[in-house]
Each structure stands twice: as C-alpha cells, then as structure tokens.
Enzyme design. Structure first.
Site, PDB file in Angstrom:
ATOM      1  N   ASP A   1     -13.080  74.844  43.415  1.00  0.00           N
ATOM      2  CA  ASP A   1     -13.439  76.000  42.590  1.00  0.00           C
ATOM      3  C   ASP A   1     -14.901  75.880  42.138  1.00  0.00           C
ATOM      4  OD1 ASP A   1     -12.805  78.380  41.309  1.00  0.00           O
ATOM      5  OD2 ASP A   1     -11.999  77.401  39.512  1.00  0.00           O
TER       6      ASP A   1
ATOM      7  N   THR B   1      -7.196  78.535  31.764  1.00  0.00           N
ATOM      8  CA  THR B   1      -7.106  78.294  30.311  1.00  0.00           C
ATOM      9  C   THR B   1      -5.680  78.459  29.763  1.00  0.00           C
ATOM     10  OG1 THR B   1      -9.316  79.223  30.178  1.00  0.00           O
ATOM     11  CG2 THR B   1      -8.178  78.916  28.099  1.00  0.00           C
TER      12      THR B   1
ATOM     13  N   GLY C   1      -8.112  84.978  34.951  1.00  0.00           N
ATOM     14  CA  GLY C   1      -6.793  85.613  34.849  1.00  0.00           C
ATOM     15  C   GLY C   1      -6.150  85.439  33.476  1.00  0.00           C
TER      16      GLY C   1
ATOM     17  N   ASN D   1      -7.351  83.769  39.700  1.00  0.00           N
ATOM     18  CA  ASN D   1      -7.514  82.412  39.161  1.00  0.00           C
ATOM     19  C   ASN D   1      -6.981  82.335  37.727  1.00  0.00           C
ATOM     20  OD1 ASN D   1      -9.021  82.287  41.481  1.00  0.00           O
ATOM     21  ND2 ASN D   1     -10.820  81.381  40.519  1.00  0.00           N
ATOM     22  N   VAL D   2      -6.228  81.277  37.465  1.00  0.00           N
ATOM     23  CA  VAL D   2      -5.711  81.056  36.104  1.00  0.00           C
ATOM     24  C   VAL D   2      -5.937  79.591  35.737  1.00  0.00           C
ATOM     25  CG1 VAL D   2      -3.701  81.190  34.578  1.00  0.00           C
ATOM     26  CG2 VAL D   2      -3.881  82.783  36.498  1.00  0.00           C
TER      27      VAL D   2
ATOM     28  N   HIS E   1     -13.918  84.198  31.647  1.00  0.00           N
ATOM     29  CA  HIS E   1     -13.373  82.844  31.789  1.00  0.00           C
ATOM     30  C   HIS E   1     -12.914  82.403  30.408  1.00  0.00           C
ATOM     31  CE1 HIS E   1     -15.736  82.067  35.679  1.00  0.00           C
ATOM     32  NE2 HIS E   1     -14.468  81.973  35.968  1.00  0.00           N
ATOM     33  N   GLY E   2     -11.635  82.118  30.247  1.00  0.00           N
ATOM     34  CA  GLY E   2     -11.102  81.752  28.929  1.00  0.00           C
ATOM     35  C   GLY E   2     -10.305  82.918  28.357  1.00  0.00           C
TER      36      GLY E   2
ATOM     37  N   HIS F   1     -11.480  86.285  38.896  1.00  0.00           N
ATOM     38  CA  HIS F   1     -11.540  85.081  38.056  1.00  0.00           C
ATOM     39  C   HIS F   1     -11.119  85.477  36.646  1.00  0.00           C
ATOM     40  CE1 HIS F   1     -13.682  81.944  40.494  1.00  0.00           C
ATOM     41  NE2 HIS F   1     -13.596  82.979  41.329  1.00  0.00           N
TER      42      HIS F   1
HETATM   43  P1  13P Z   1      -9.263  81.447  33.051  1.00  0.00           P
HETATM   44  O1  13P Z   1      -9.505  80.109  32.470  1.00  0.00           O
HETATM   45  O2  13P Z   1      -9.770  82.555  32.200  1.00  0.00           O
HETATM   46  O3  13P Z   1      -7.860  81.645  33.484  1.00  0.00           O
HETATM   47  O4  13P Z   1     -10.178  81.525  34.385  1.00  0.00           O
HETATM   48  C1  13P Z   1      -9.932  80.612  35.404  1.00  0.00           C
HETATM   49  C2  13P Z   1     -10.884  80.797  36.524  1.00  0.00           C
HETATM   50  O5  13P Z   1     -11.387  81.873  36.768  1.00  0.00           O
HETATM   51  C3  13P Z   1     -11.165  79.619  37.352  1.00  0.00           C
HETATM   52  O6  13P Z   1     -12.143  79.841  38.306  1.00  0.00           O
END
Ligand code: 13P
Length: 278
Positions: free
Chosen positions: A79, A231, A208, A228-229, A178-179, A206
C-alpha cells in the site's frame, strides 16, 4: 490462491473487493479468517509505513502459509509507497501487487514514475495501483501525519493518466479521507461518475473507514472496484480489547492475540460482505 490485483479485480460487476491493512500475524490471520468465513476474496495490504512492524519477506512468508486452503483468492499488495527501492524489494519478496503513490508530485512526474513502476512490475506479472488527486487526512489515521489536503481527481487527467502509464488500477480522490471523518462526509459521486465514463481500468477508493454504507454502495454502483479499510479495524479491535482487559487484568497474552485476530475478522467480514452485495 495468491493472485495479482488485476486478476482479483477482474470480472466484478457492480461489486468491489476490500483491501485491508495488515502489520502483524494477528491482522493477517484476521483477514484470512474473514475470507474463510465469507468464501469471498480479499486483498491483504501491507503499508510501506509498517516496515518497523514486519519486513517484506516476513509478511510474504506468513501470508503464503495463512492463505493455504482458503476458499477464495487473495492478493498481497504493497500500500502507499513513494520509494521505488521499497517497491523493488516488494517485487523481489513476491508481493503480487504494488501501489506507487506519486499523488503529491506534479502530474508529469507522477506519470513518469508510475509508468516506470508499471513496466518494472509487469515484467514479473505483478499489478500496479497509482493515485491521482489528493486524499485528505481525517482523525486517527496511521497512513501519514502530513495532511496534503483534498484535491479531487480531474476526470480528463485521470483518463490521460490511465492511458499513458499502463497501470492496472487508479486511486481517485472524491471526498473520502484517510482515518475517521471529522465532519459529515461529502462524497462526490458526480465526479466519480465522470471519471468512470472516461477511465476503463478499475477505480480504487481509499479511506473506507467510517464512510456511510449508502455512499459505499453508490461508489460501487459507479465504478469503484477496490476499497481500502484500515483505521476502523484498529479502532474497533483496540476498543474491544480494552474492555476485555478491563474485565480481566490477568488475562494471558496468548488469549488476547487470538481475540485480536477474531475482532479484526469481524470488521473485515462486515466489509467483505457489504462490498460483494448487489
Ligand atoms: P482508512 O484508514 O480511512 O480506512 O483508509 C485506509 C486506506 O485508504 C489505506 O490505503
């Protein structure tokens, strides 16, 4: 079986495959448990930012062992990586997919580097994801501590980028973060629709975590094939483990590690099922 990203994302009709971040045996085991329980594919995603937790070779060895006998395909993905030396090392270690993240660079430089990574990876049968646009930073993310701000992906640029780089999947910026979200998410399905009309390779979402289910559904309806998940898996697992420890401060670590895998698998299972529903 461990397949590349292109294979795992092929033939999806209004469905997506989840990409779940791993950084330990327990998180790998958790994702594999969810594949076992659902019978559906998943992407095992190791962020370059977790190299202090595990080496690339260690991840590959554990994943090889953990995916044996699973009822559905998995891909081993690197990633968010800006460093081509780490990408080369991931190719040598046997990863089946890599993400080159040149999203903070000017368009032409991002094109040039993404194309070079695609050539290098394709020579080994490995798929490449690249990113265009900039995804903002929400709360509790471990992806980065630098917020590059939000810059939505321009649909015409995305089409040109996909054509000239030859990458296999493209991460787009349409309002996820992200987060966890700091405020009500504003997911720009209108922009996604335009990108989808112009770009034929699979699109990646990204950030998710915390995205409302109906928005995730709309994204999948409009061309997102990989989500993508990270956090949310961590938040849920840490909270539940904290409760378990508060109830029994003498609990043995071996029991906690098993519980950790099980809790990770609960979140992953929820998302695998949601992304595969029609
Ligand atoms: P989250 O942490 O918001 O789920 O994002 C994860 C991500 O996009 C990893 O590339």
């Amino acid at each position: 079986m461990l397949v590349n990203l292109k294979t795992i994302l092929s033939g999806l009709d209004k469905k997506a495959v989840g990409s779940f971040n791993i950084y330990s045996y327990e998180t790998i085991h958790g994702v594999c448990r969810a594949v076992e329980k659902t019978g559906k594919p998943a992407i095992i995603s190791f962020g370059a930012s977790y190299l202090n937790n595990m080496s690339l070779g260690m991840v590959k060895s554990i994943v090889d062992e953990a995916v044996k006998g699973l009822p559905a395909d998995t891909a081993l993905h690197l990633d968010h990586c800006k460093d081509t030396d780490i990408i080369k090392a991931a190719l040598e270690a046997g990863f089946t997919s890599v993400m080159y993240d040149g999203s903070a660079l000017p368009f032409d430089e991002n094109v040039k580097n993404s194309r070079a990574v695609a050539n290098m990876a394709h020579a080994r049968g490995v798929s490449v994801e690249a990113e265009l646009g900039s995804i903002a930073l929400g709360q509790y993310s471990n992806e980065s501590d630098i917020d590059h701000g939000e810059a939505y992906t321009n649909p015409a640029n995305a089409a040109e980028f996909a054509n000239v780089t030859g990458v296999d999947a493209l991460a787009v910026s349409i309002g996820t973060v992200h987060g966890m979200y700091k405020a009500e998410p504003n997911i720009r399905i209108d922009i996604l629709r335009e990108i989808s009309k112009m770009v034929s390779i699979p699109l990646v979402l990204h950030g998710g975590s915390g995205t409302p289910e109906e928005k995730i559904k709309e994204c999948i309806e409009n061309g997102i094939k990989k989500i993508n998940v990270n956090t949310e898996i961590s938040q849920y697992t840490v909270k539940r483990l904290a409760d378990i420890i508060a109830g029994d401060r003498n609990i043995h670590l071996s029991k906690l590690t098993l519980m950790q895998s099980e809790l990770v698998s609960e979140v992953v299972e929820k998302y695998i099922t949601l992304f595969a529903e029609r």
